[in-house]
Motif scaffolding. Structure first.
Motif, PDB file in Angstrom:
ATOM      1  N   SER A  64      -9.144  -1.326  -2.329  1.00 59.84           N
ATOM      2  CA  SER A  64      -9.069  -0.144  -3.205  1.00 59.84           C
ATOM      3  C   SER A  64      -8.101   0.881  -2.632  1.00 59.84           C
ATOM      4  O   SER A  64      -7.582   0.704  -1.532  1.00 59.84           O
ATOM      5  CB  SER A  64     -10.457   0.489  -3.379  1.00 59.84           C
ATOM      6  N   SER A  77     -15.120  -6.200   0.033  1.00 65.11           N
ATOM      7  CA  SER A  77     -15.415  -6.429  -1.385  1.00 65.11           C
ATOM      8  C   SER A  77     -14.484  -7.503  -1.930  1.00 65.11           C
ATOM      9  O   SER A  77     -13.264  -7.286  -2.013  1.00 65.11           O
ATOM     10  CB  SER A  77     -15.217  -5.151  -2.189  1.00 65.11           C
ATOM     11  N   ASN A  83     -10.070  -6.938   5.665  1.00 62.71           N
ATOM     12  CA  ASN A  83      -9.858  -5.463   5.366  1.00 62.71           C
ATOM     13  C   ASN A  83      -9.976  -4.315   6.343  1.00 62.71           C
ATOM     14  O   ASN A  83     -10.239  -4.502   7.401  1.00 62.71           O
ATOM     15  CB  ASN A  83     -10.766  -5.007   4.360  1.00 62.71           C
ATOM     16  N   TYR A 118     -14.785  11.797  12.145  1.00 64.07           N
ATOM     17  CA  TYR A 118     -13.650  11.349  11.314  1.00 64.07           C
ATOM     18  C   TYR A 118     -12.351  11.990  11.801  1.00 64.07           C
ATOM     19  O   TYR A 118     -11.353  11.298  12.015  1.00 64.07           O
ATOM     20  CB  TYR A 118     -13.894  11.692   9.843  1.00 64.07           C
ATOM     21  N   THR A 143      -9.074   8.527  -4.391  1.00 64.99           N
ATOM     22  CA  THR A 143      -9.535   7.163  -4.115  1.00 64.99           C
ATOM     23  C   THR A 143     -11.068   7.176  -4.059  1.00 64.99           C
ATOM     24  O   THR A 143     -11.691   8.213  -4.296  1.00 64.99           O
ATOM     25  CB  THR A 143      -9.014   6.648  -2.749  1.00 64.99           C
TER      26      THR A 143
HETATM   27  N1  LIG Z   1      -8.455   9.499   0.231  1.00 62.83           N
HETATM   28  C1  LIG Z   1      -8.106  10.486   1.028  1.00 62.83           C
HETATM   29  O1  LIG Z   1      -8.236  11.698   0.670  1.00 62.83           O
HETATM   30  C2  LIG Z   1      -7.515  10.171   2.391  1.00 62.83           C
HETATM   31  C3  LIG Z   1      -6.824  11.201   3.078  1.00 62.83           C
HETATM   32  C4  LIG Z   1      -6.283  10.929   4.326  1.00 62.83           C
HETATM   33  C5  LIG Z   1      -6.405   9.660   4.882  1.00 62.83           C
HETATM   34  N2  LIG Z   1      -7.077   8.671   4.204  1.00 62.83           N
HETATM   35  C6  LIG Z   1      -7.185   7.365   4.851  1.00 62.83           C
HETATM   36  O2  LIG Z   1      -6.614   6.382   3.994  1.00 62.83           O
HETATM   37  C7  LIG Z   1      -7.178   5.112   4.331  1.00 62.83           C
HETATM   38  C8  LIG Z   1      -7.555   4.394   3.048  1.00 62.83           C
HETATM   39  O3  LIG Z   1      -8.600   5.091   2.419  1.00 62.83           O
HETATM   40  P1  LIG Z   1      -8.658   5.327   0.830  1.00 62.83           P
HETATM   41  O4  LIG Z   1      -8.503   6.787   0.578  1.00 62.83           O
HETATM   42  O5  LIG Z   1      -7.759   4.402   0.143  1.00 62.83           O
HETATM   43  O6  LIG Z   1     -10.196   5.017   0.569  1.00 62.83           O
HETATM   44  P2  LIG Z   1     -10.952   3.797  -0.164  1.00 62.83           P
HETATM   45  O7  LIG Z   1     -10.463   3.674  -1.571  1.00 62.83           O
HETATM   46  O8  LIG Z   1     -12.397   4.065   0.076  1.00 62.83           O
HETATM   47  O9  LIG Z   1     -10.484   2.518   0.651  1.00 62.83           O
HETATM   48  C9  LIG Z   1     -10.997   2.262   1.952  1.00 62.83           C
HETATM   49  C10 LIG Z   1     -10.759   0.808   2.294  1.00 62.83           C
HETATM   50  O10 LIG Z   1     -11.312   0.577   3.612  1.00 62.83           O
HETATM   51  C11 LIG Z   1     -12.217  -0.528   3.532  1.00 62.83           C
HETATM   52  N3  LIG Z   1     -13.407  -0.325   4.389  1.00 62.83           N
HETATM   53  C12 LIG Z   1     -14.272   0.712   4.342  1.00 62.83           C
HETATM   54  N4  LIG Z   1     -15.271   0.514   5.236  1.00 62.83           N
HETATM   55  C13 LIG Z   1     -15.022  -0.681   5.818  1.00 62.83           C
HETATM   56  C14 LIG Z   1     -15.700  -1.454   6.810  1.00 62.83           C
HETATM   57  N5  LIG Z   1     -16.844  -1.023   7.368  1.00 62.83           N
HETATM   58  N6  LIG Z   1     -15.159  -2.624   7.192  1.00 62.83           N
HETATM   59  C15 LIG Z   1     -14.026  -3.053   6.628  1.00 62.83           C
HETATM   60  N7  LIG Z   1     -13.344  -2.390   5.681  1.00 62.83           N
HETATM   61  C16 LIG Z   1     -13.839  -1.215   5.275  1.00 62.83           C
HETATM   62  C17 LIG Z   1     -12.650  -0.606   2.071  1.00 62.83           C
HETATM   63  O11 LIG Z   1     -12.926  -1.963   1.705  1.00 62.83           O
HETATM   64  P3  LIG Z   1     -14.371  -2.574   1.485  1.00 62.83           P
HETATM   65  O12 LIG Z   1     -15.333  -1.452   1.204  1.00 62.83           O
HETATM   66  O13 LIG Z   1     -14.164  -3.500   0.349  1.00 62.83           O
HETATM   67  O14 LIG Z   1     -14.621  -3.279   2.762  1.00 62.83           O
HETATM   68  C18 LIG Z   1     -11.415  -0.131   1.317  1.00 62.83           C
HETATM   69  O15 LIG Z   1     -10.570  -1.204   1.047  1.00 62.83           O
HETATM   70  C19 LIG Z   1      -8.367   5.391   5.264  1.00 62.83           C
HETATM   71  O16 LIG Z   1      -7.971   5.106   6.597  1.00 62.83           O
HETATM   72  C20 LIG Z   1      -8.610   6.897   5.098  1.00 62.83           C
HETATM   73  O17 LIG Z   1      -9.186   7.468   6.259  1.00 62.83           O
HETATM   74  C21 LIG Z   1      -7.622   8.908   2.963  1.00 62.83           C
END
Ligand SMILES: NC(=O)c1ccc[n+]([C@@H]2O[C@H](COP(=O)([O-])OP(=O)(O)OC[C@H]3O[C@@H](n4cnc5c(N)ncnc54)[C@H](OP(=O)(O)O)[C@@H]3O)[C@@H](O)[C@H]2O)c1
Length: 235
Positions: A16, A39, A61, A126, A161
């Motif tokens: 995702s 997932s 992942n 975090y 996201t």
């Molecule tokens: N969204 C924001 O505002 C934001 C801002 C700054 C940085 N980020 C960073 O961007 C990156 C991607 O996040 P996103 O925003 O795209 O969020 P997201 O849509 O929740 O995606 C997170 C991904 O990480 C995987 N994941 C979560 N827990 C996991 C676990 N225990 N083991 C293996 N995989 C796991 C999930 O896959 P499954 O659940 O299918 O395993 C999913 O594919 C992260 O490192 C986050 O810290 C996000």
């Protein structure tokens, strides 16, 4: 089996959000992909979508956050953040780098956050994990100069996201401050991929996020700590 001349990319957290859109950028640019996450269904849908670009995808992942006072946060959740955001990221990078260095070719992207630039009361673990990713990434990027391998640390700000719902951050002042720009995952991936291709060491997505990061890095902590705590509190 014929050997493929196409470059291979491994994307963790590809089920995702930013990871899925980074996979789309890589597939459009001619990479075969190894997609990793827990997932399966969204990964199968993504693999089918990417096949249209001719990319073979192996479904195999990552990053998560949690909001709240540290002493009141579920210890298992803390452990999961450390394992995914730090341990897995470091070990996978260690596993794949030697081959890249031997081939004198390769690119590594580590996804940190604007949270990396200052301590984050109410999201302490975090923020600290992302500070680790930024520090680690910048250091190895410097170590690897001249090897043909580049390391890019992507630092997104608020992005639309599943992250907010899982981390419990949707109600925070930070995400609801008037005028706060929440970027799309596609826009973050596009900027990140451009920076990866150019071999940039750090990519902070968008002007407002660059200003936030600069403030976080240079503001005295007696100022940044209460400001960050207020932003990480519920409205
Ligand atoms: N969204 C924001 O505002 C934001 C801002 C700054 C940085 N980020 C960073 O961007 C990156 C991607 O996040 P996103 O925003 O795209 O969020 P997201 O849509 O929740 O995606 C997170 C991904 O990480 C995987 N994941 C979560 N827990 C996991 C676990 N225990 N083991 C293996 N995989 C796991 C999930 O896959 P499954 O659940 O299918 O395993 C999913 O594919 C992260 O490192 C986050 O810290 C996000």
């Amino acid at each position: 089996m014929s050997s493929s001349p196409r470059p291979l990319a491994v994307v963790t957290g590809a089920s995702s959000g930013i990871g899925a859109d980074l996979a789309r950028e890589l597939a459009r640019d001619g990479h075969d992909l190894v997609l990793a996450a827990r997932s399966v269904a969204p990964m199968e849908r993504l693999a089918a979508e990417l096949a249209a670009h001719g990319a073979g995808a192996v479904v195999n992942n990552a990053g998560l956050g949690a909001v709240g006072r540290f002493d009141q946060t579920d210890p298992l959740r803390i452990s999961e953040m450390l394992q995914v955001n730090i341990v897995a990221l470091t070990e996978l990078t260690r596993l794949l780098l030697p081959g890249m260095v031997a081939r004198r070719r390769g690119k590594v992207m580590l996804v940190a956050s604007t949270a990396a630039f200052q301590p984050g009361p109410r999201m302490a673990v975090y923020f600290a994990t992302k500070a680790y990713v930024l520090s680690f990434g910048e250091a190895i990027a410097y170590e690897l100069r001249g090897t043909g391998v580049t390391v890019t640390v992507l630092c997104p700000g608020p992005t639309a996201t599943n992250f907010q719902e899982i981390a419990g951050t949707s109600e925070l002042t930070f995400f609801n401050t008037a005028g706060r720009q929440v970027m799309s995952a596609a826009a973050v991936a596009r900027l990140g991929y451009r920076g990866l291709k150019a071999g940039r060491r750090v990519v902070i997505t968008g002007l407002l996020n660059r200003i936030t990061a600069l403030g976080g890095r240079f503001a005295p902590h007696p100022i940044s700590l209460p400001v960050t705590k207020a932003l990480m509190s519920r409205r």
